[in-house]
Design a protein around this motif. Structure first.
Motif, short mmCIF file in Angstrom:
data_model
loop_
_atom_site.label_atom_id
_atom_site.label_comp_id
_atom_site.label_asym_id
_atom_site.label_seq_id
_atom_site.Cartn_x
_atom_site.Cartn_y
_atom_site.Cartn_z
N GLU A 12 41.61 48.18 38.24
CA GLU A 12 40.71 48.24 39.39
C GLU A 12 40.02 49.61 39.36
N ALA A 13 38.70 49.62 39.32
CA ALA A 13 37.97 50.87 39.18
C ALA A 13 38.05 51.69 40.46
N ALA A 72 33.33 52.75 40.24
CA ALA A 72 32.63 51.54 40.66
C ALA A 72 31.19 51.86 41.06
N GLU A 73 31.00 52.98 41.75
CA GLU A 73 29.64 53.37 42.15
C GLU A 73 28.79 53.69 40.93
N LYS A 101 31.27 43.30 43.78
CA LYS A 101 32.32 42.32 44.09
C LYS A 101 33.49 42.44 43.12
N ASP A 102 33.20 42.39 41.82
CA ASP A 102 34.25 42.49 40.81
C ASP A 102 34.46 43.95 40.45
N ARG A 103 35.53 44.54 40.97
CA ARG A 103 35.79 45.97 40.75
C ARG A 103 36.64 46.20 39.50
N ARG A 104 36.99 45.14 38.78
CA ARG A 104 37.78 45.32 37.56
C ARG A 104 36.90 45.93 36.48
N PRO A 118 32.77 44.83 33.52
CA PRO A 118 33.47 43.63 33.06
C PRO A 118 32.78 42.88 31.93
N ASP A 119 31.44 42.75 31.99
CA ASP A 119 30.77 42.00 30.94
C ASP A 119 30.91 42.67 29.58
#
Length: 246
Positions: A111-112, A117-118, A124-127, A151-152
């Motif tokens: 989890e970032a 994350a910013e 939505k997806d924080r992984r 994620p991608d």
């Protein structure tokens, strides 16, 4: 001869070109740099201009002149910026110079944190996929860094979750696997006290001052491709840059 921005004085163009070779590790401590005569011929400048470029490198502490012998790269404590590392990886296929090695201390999905994350634009997806490494040379740890990928990217570049080293460098590997090319980067720097974990990894006394660099790589569509947080120990000058004042 490389294409370099003409706004810089010619002697600085030459000095910066040699400086980048040193920072990338293409020129190693003890290597002889081109002579005034060779620089004058290669760059089509006068001998005084060539001499001034070597003087600039000497003032920056990068080279030393040996009477009757030539000018040589000094033994340096240099922490290379991502720019120099990427440049070396693109030119040589290797991101580290001889004597340097990285130990991947953790890799995988997490989890970032909020600041990651910013930076990566995760909503939505924080992984995100992380790779945490300590880079060393013969004198000990040089830097601690953690790279984060959205994620991608993690799904298309599975080696990112493997704790084994990626010889070509993570960004080169990501570009190859995703087809997304790094276009430009932004760095933010600050100094603070090391965390207990950072102090342990860098073999520092608790509470030692460290330099923190947040580095974001953007692709050709201005989308964040990588976020990296690097921690540099004290007593090693980290970055060097010369520039004209006019």
């Amino acid at each position: 001869m490389p294409q370099i921005e003409e706004a810089q004085p010619k002697y600085l163009q030459i000095a910066h070109y040699i400086r980048d070779q040193i920072l990338r590790g293409d020129l190693r401590p003890g290597d002889e740099v081109p002579s005034e005569r060779q620089l004058a011929a290669d760059w089509k400048v006068s001998r005084p201009t060539a001499a001034r470029s070597l003087e600039a490198l000497s003032h920056q502490g990068l080279v030393e002149k040996r009477q009757g012998s030539g000018t040589y790269v000094r033994s340096l404590e240099v922490n290379r910026r991502a720019r120099e590392l990427y440049g070396r990886a693109r030119q040589t296929g290797k991101i580290y110079t001889p004597g340097e090695y990285a130990v991947i201390t953790s890799a995988g999905w997490l989890e970032a944190p909020d600041h990651v994350a910013e930076a990566l634009g995760l909503v939505k997806d924080r992984r995100a996929v992380h790779r945490r490494r300590v880079t060393n040379n013969q004198d000990g740890p040089i830097t601690l860094s953690t790279s984060w990928f959205p994620p991608d990217v993690g799904q298309r570049a599975p080696k990112l979750t493997d704790p084994e080293r990626i010889q070509e460098g993570t960004l080169m590997y990501v570009e190859r696997m995703t087809g997304r090319q790094g276009s430009y980067a932004e760095d933010r720097m600050c100094a603070r006290a090391a965390t207990d974990e950072e102090a342990a990894d860098l073999r520092l006394e608790p509470g030692s001052a460290v330099l923190i660099v947040h580095h974001v790589v953007f692709d050709l569509q201005d989308r964040p491709l990588e976020f990296a947080e690097a921690t540099y120990p004290p007593h090693r000058w980290a970055f060097e840059q010369g520039y004209p004042l006019t």
